[in-house]
Write an enzyme that holds these catalytic residues in place. Structure first.
Site, PDB file in Angstrom:
ATOM      1  N   CYS A 149       0.846  -1.179   0.000  1.00  0.00           N
ATOM      2  CA  CYS A 149       0.000   0.000   0.000  1.00  0.00           C
ATOM      3  C   CYS A 149       0.893   1.245   0.000  1.00  0.00           C
ATOM      4  O   CYS A 149       2.072   1.175   0.329  1.00  0.00           O
ATOM      5  CB  CYS A 149      -0.867   0.036   1.242  1.00  0.00           C
ATOM      6  N   ARG A 153       3.807   0.634  -6.656  1.00  0.00           N
ATOM      7  CA  ARG A 153       3.767  -0.363  -5.591  1.00  0.00           C
ATOM      8  C   ARG A 153       2.601  -1.331  -5.766  1.00  0.00           C
ATOM      9  O   ARG A 153       2.555  -2.367  -5.104  1.00  0.00           O
ATOM     10  CB  ARG A 153       3.634   0.338  -4.217  1.00  0.00           C
ATOM     11  N   TRP A 201      -3.554  -2.172  -1.274  1.00  0.00           N
ATOM     12  CA  TRP A 201      -3.374  -3.484  -1.888  1.00  0.00           C
ATOM     13  C   TRP A 201      -4.076  -4.447  -0.949  1.00  0.00           C
ATOM     14  O   TRP A 201      -3.617  -4.663   0.173  1.00  0.00           O
ATOM     15  CB  TRP A 201      -1.882  -3.785  -2.001  1.00  0.00           C
ATOM     16  N   ASN A 227      -0.341   0.664   6.149  1.00  0.00           N
ATOM     17  CA  ASN A 227       0.376  -0.233   5.248  1.00  0.00           C
ATOM     18  C   ASN A 227       0.905  -1.381   6.092  1.00  0.00           C
ATOM     19  O   ASN A 227       1.445  -1.144   7.165  1.00  0.00           O
ATOM     20  CB  ASN A 227       1.540   0.562   4.617  1.00  0.00           C
ATOM     21  N   GLY A 228       0.730  -2.641   5.650  1.00  0.00           N
ATOM     22  CA  GLY A 228       1.253  -3.778   6.413  1.00  0.00           C
ATOM     23  C   GLY A 228       0.123  -4.647   6.947  1.00  0.00           C
ATOM     24  O   GLY A 228      -0.981  -4.660   6.401  1.00  0.00           O
ATOM     25  N   GLU A 282      22.870 -20.872   2.554  1.00  0.00           N
ATOM     26  CA  GLU A 282      22.630 -19.484   2.149  1.00  0.00           C
ATOM     27  C   GLU A 282      23.565 -18.535   2.898  1.00  0.00           C
ATOM     28  O   GLU A 282      24.108 -17.590   2.324  1.00  0.00           O
ATOM     29  CB  GLU A 282      21.156 -19.133   2.396  1.00  0.00           C
ATOM     30  N   LYS A 318      26.122 -16.120   0.976  1.00  0.00           N
ATOM     31  CA  LYS A 318      26.072 -14.647   1.134  1.00  0.00           C
ATOM     32  C   LYS A 318      27.423 -14.116   1.605  1.00  0.00           C
ATOM     33  O   LYS A 318      27.908 -13.123   1.100  1.00  0.00           O
ATOM     34  CB  LYS A 318      25.040 -14.237   2.176  1.00  0.00           C
ATOM     35  N   GLU A 328      30.084 -14.265  -1.168  1.00  0.00           N
ATOM     36  CA  GLU A 328      29.923 -13.410  -2.342  1.00  0.00           C
ATOM     37  C   GLU A 328      30.143 -11.944  -2.040  1.00  0.00           C
ATOM     38  O   GLU A 328      30.583 -11.214  -2.915  1.00  0.00           O
ATOM     39  CB  GLU A 328      28.595 -13.650  -3.058  1.00  0.00           C
ATOM     40  N   HIS A 331      31.446 -36.182   9.926  1.00  0.00           N
ATOM     41  CA  HIS A 331      31.825 -36.983   8.758  1.00  0.00           C
ATOM     42  C   HIS A 331      32.866 -36.273   7.902  1.00  0.00           C
ATOM     43  O   HIS A 331      33.050 -36.616   6.745  1.00  0.00           O
ATOM     44  CB  HIS A 331      30.588 -37.318   7.938  1.00  0.00           C
ATOM     45  N   LYS A 350      23.837  -9.230 -11.554  1.00  0.00           N
ATOM     46  CA  LYS A 350      22.515  -9.409 -10.971  1.00  0.00           C
ATOM     47  C   LYS A 350      21.707 -10.449 -11.744  1.00  0.00           C
ATOM     48  O   LYS A 350      20.971 -11.224 -11.173  1.00  0.00           O
ATOM     49  CB  LYS A 350      21.780  -8.066 -10.946  1.00  0.00           C
TER      50      LYS A 350
HETATM   51  C1  F6R Z   1      23.035 -14.826  -4.489  1.00  0.00           C
HETATM   52  C2  F6R Z   1      22.337 -14.530  -5.730  1.00  0.00           C
HETATM   53  C3  F6R Z   1      22.433 -15.514  -6.824  1.00  0.00           C
HETATM   54  C4  F6R Z   1      21.074 -15.656  -7.528  1.00  0.00           C
HETATM   55  C5  F6R Z   1      21.219 -16.577  -8.749  1.00  0.00           C
HETATM   56  C6  F6R Z   1      19.891 -16.823  -9.432  1.00  0.00           C
HETATM   57  O1  F6R Z   1      22.890 -13.799  -3.564  1.00  0.00           O
HETATM   58  O2  F6R Z   1      21.706 -13.509  -5.856  1.00  0.00           O
HETATM   59  O3  F6R Z   1      22.886 -16.739  -6.367  1.00  0.00           O
HETATM   60  O4  F6R Z   1      20.160 -16.176  -6.613  1.00  0.00           O
HETATM   61  O5  F6R Z   1      22.108 -15.999  -9.667  1.00  0.00           O
HETATM   62  O6  F6R Z   1      19.348 -15.647  -9.930  1.00  0.00           O
HETATM   63  P1  F6R Z   1      17.831 -15.559 -10.277  1.00  0.00           P
HETATM   64  O7  F6R Z   1      17.075 -15.704  -9.010  1.00  0.00           O
HETATM   65  O8  F6R Z   1      17.633 -14.218 -10.920  1.00  0.00           O
HETATM   66  O9  F6R Z   1      17.511 -16.695 -11.219  1.00  0.00           O
END
Ligand code: F6R
Length: 609
Positions: A2, A27, A74, A98-99, A482, A486, A489, A505, A604
């Site tokens: 919203c 949004r 929304w 909102n929320g 994960e 993170k 990277e 193991h 990205k």
């Molecule tokens: C890690 C990251 C990547 C994406 C991967 C898939 O932080 O962002 O591992 O998750 O490249 O990307 P999508 O989700 O766009 O297919």
């Protein structure tokens, strides 16, 4: 999500409110409304559908007040009708929100018991009545808001206008963003969901922190924190040109996106749940006969793949549906045989990842029905799928995925419950209980975000490590993967994630006083088993950092640093525990002076193999 605006001005504000709402259209919304004070009396105009409908209502019945609030809604609780559109009002005040107010049912029952009559299906209306009730007991508007806010559970931003108070507007924030704008002309003051809404009026802003509320008059803004103590919030200048990709008050997009999670997860949940009825309500029909489906195939890359790993636990537990999951780059070349009429689920933020797209095309050619969980509605995967299930995370700018991941998890949880119902595994009551748990997630994420200072303190130490080990069991195992992904990277520290039971193991050979071991262990059915693994680490001098519920016992005789999460019901804890996992990586990278938003060598959207 919203959109909220509020204005204390010197000219009639209805037109400006609609203009600001137009800038929040991105949004997404399905109804809109404004309220102003007409000679001191609250008056409102609302309309389902697009802003042009609201404009038509305003043209027929204009408003002239110089103080007002506006909202694009929304729908979460109740259909997008005029009655459910905001502002919600009673004789004392009007509120836009909102929320999600998670405990709205309890509050509504309590307020009904005191004689309050409700006209909408929304959770928001309880806020209006709660504050009115406090005012009825003799409190001033400011004191009534201060007394009411601690009673609201969930994630929210609010703007409140009071009958007879031409020079007062109150905003509150807890888990959903809100910003104050200071007009060029002395005394014009604004409130908005984001800087973009306020761009036509001002570039001088002050952001509320979570837990804050703000008392606006034409003399200025008085900020109070969650304990109702006066606080200062910094004024910042944000040129209009950068607003479309606005970092707000944050140093990096990644930080902003971590903080946005309560809001975008709430929005995603609202899209796939009927919160009033306490059931899953997918906006599409499943493309397969769920009861007959022998197996679900999932393929994805990176963090999206990890979302699939978490979801496997949910599909298997709540729908008794076997899941085959693999990283897309392997899956596509393995050329597995696939049954015609089966279902393949692809998960991708961008919807353009080359390997995932190749899996989609392969599965389609094998006669599978294709469901993709994507964040970009116009992406190739969305277009080529039988069903594109959208995560409503909004644009994710930071290269490392954060809010897209938790929105994927939220959506996958809804999908698992939908399969559970369709396969006769969950009855109505079980489904309602699990939906209630899901509705609590945004509020718990907002709580988790408040652990940030503690995490920042640990980051300095972590930044000196050469390697880091992450451990977890159950859905915390993929979270361990994960966490390691993170950290690598964005900080470039080598990290590995392991199932806690695998420690002895092999990886236990690495444990010494220089190896931080981060253990992700919500207080659930496998917690005690994980404690035993921690003992094994402690016995070898390893440096333990435990992320667990505040009420979990962790006195096991070794040295340990803890990150205490809110106590929670366990089924979907992974969505909440993702927050500290992301913040550990973020703050370690920032401590080391790395560019968290654009880590070296990464893109990205990975459109090559
Ligand atoms: C890690 C990251 C990547 C994406 C991967 C898939 O932080 O962002 O591992 O998750 O490249 O990307 P999508 O989700 O766009 O297919």
């Amino acid at each position: 999500m919203c959109g909220i605006v509020g204005i204390l001005g010197h000219e009639p504000v209805a037109g400006a409110l609609v203009e600001a709402l137009r800038r929040l259209e991105y949004r997404g919304y399905d109804s809109a409304g404004v309220a102003t004070l007409e000679n001191g009396r609250l008056a409102r105009r609302r309309a389902p559908g697009k802003l042009k409908n609201l404009e038509a209502v305003l043209a027929a019945e204009p408003l002239h007040g110089t103080s007002g609030i506006g909202h694009t809604r929304w729908a979460t609780h109740g259909k997008p009708t005029e009655t459910n559109a905001h502002p919600h009002a009673n004789g004392r005040l009007a509120v836009v929100h909102n929320g999600i107010i998670e405990n709205f049912r309890e509050l509504r029952d309590e307020l009904r018991g005191k004689g309050h009559a409700f006209e909408s299906d929304t959770d928001t209306e309880v806020v209006a009545h709660l504050i009115a009730d406090a005012m009825g007991g003799g409190l001033s508007p400011v004191d009534a808001v201060a007394a009411s806010l601690p009673r609201l559970k969930g994630a929210f931003a609010l703007a409140i206008l009071f009958n007879g108070e031409e020079d007062l507007l109150i905003g509150a924030r807890d888990g959903a963003p809100l910003v104050v704008g200071f007009g060029e002309r002395n005394g014009d003051i604004y409130l908005g969901s984001d800087a973009l809404a306020l761009a036509p009026f001002t570039d001088e802003l002050a952001y509320l922190d979570d837990g804050d509320f703000v008392i606006l008059t034409r003399q200025g803004a008085e900020f109070r924190d969650a304990r109702n103590q006066p606080v200062e919030r910094r004024h910042v200048k944000t040129p209009t040109s950068v607003l479309l990709v606005d970092k707000g008050n944050y140093r990096h997009f990644m930080a902003k996106e971590i903080h946005e999670q309560p809001e975008v997860v709430a929005r995603t949940l609202a899209h796939y749940l009927d919160m009033s009825e306490g059931r899953v309500a997918l906006p599409f029909a499943l493309p397969v006969d769920a009861a007959q489906l022998p197996q679900l195939t999932i393929a994805a890359c990176g963090t999206a793949y990890i979302a699939g790993l978490v979801a496997r636990y949910w599909f298997e537990r709540f729908a008794r549906l076997p899941v085959e999951i693999e990283v897309a780059s392997e899956f596509r070349y393995r050329e597995p045989p696939m049954r015609r009429g089966g279902m393949t689920l692809l998960i991708s933020q961008s919807g353009e990842t080359a390997d995932t797209l190749a899996c989609l095309r392969y599965a389609k050619a094998q006669g599978q029905k294709i469901v993709s969980v994507v964040n970009v509605a116009t992406s190739t995967m969305a277009r080529e799928s039988d069903i594109a299930a959208l995560t409503l995370a909004g644009p994710e700018i930071g290269v490392a995925s954060t809010k897209a991941f938790t929105c994927q998890l939220a959506l996958l949880a809804c999908l698992a419950l939908a399969f559970g119902r369709a396969r006769g595994v969950l009855d109505k009551k079980q489904e309602a209980e699990l939906v209630t748990e899901l509705m609590a997630i945004p509020g718990l994420m907002a709580e988790a975000i408040r652990r940030e200072n503690r995490i920042e303190m640990l980051a300095g130490n972590l930044s000196r490590a050469r390697d880091v080990l992450y451990l977890g069991r159950g859905t915390s195992y993929p979270l361990a993967l994960e966490g390691a992904l993170k950290l690598k990277e964005i900080s470039y520290i080598h990290a590995e994630g392991y199932a806690a039971g695998e420690l002895k193991h092999g990886p236990i050979a690495l444990v010494d006083k220089d190896l931080p071991v981060i253990v992700i262990a919500p207080h659930d059915g496998v917690y005690d088993k994980t404690l035993s693994n921690m003992q094994e680490v402690a016995a070898r001098g390893g440096r333990l950092i435990l992320i667990t519920d505040a009420d979990a016992p962790h006195d096991f005789g070794g040295d340990i640093e803890t990150i205490a999460m809110p106590a929670m019901n366990v089924a979907f804890s992974a969505i909440v525990y993702a927050v500290p996992v992301q913040m550990i990586a973020y703050h370690t990278a920032v401590f080391m002076g790395k560019d968290a938003d654009q880590p070296r060598n990464l893109a990205k959207s990975v459109t090559v193999e």
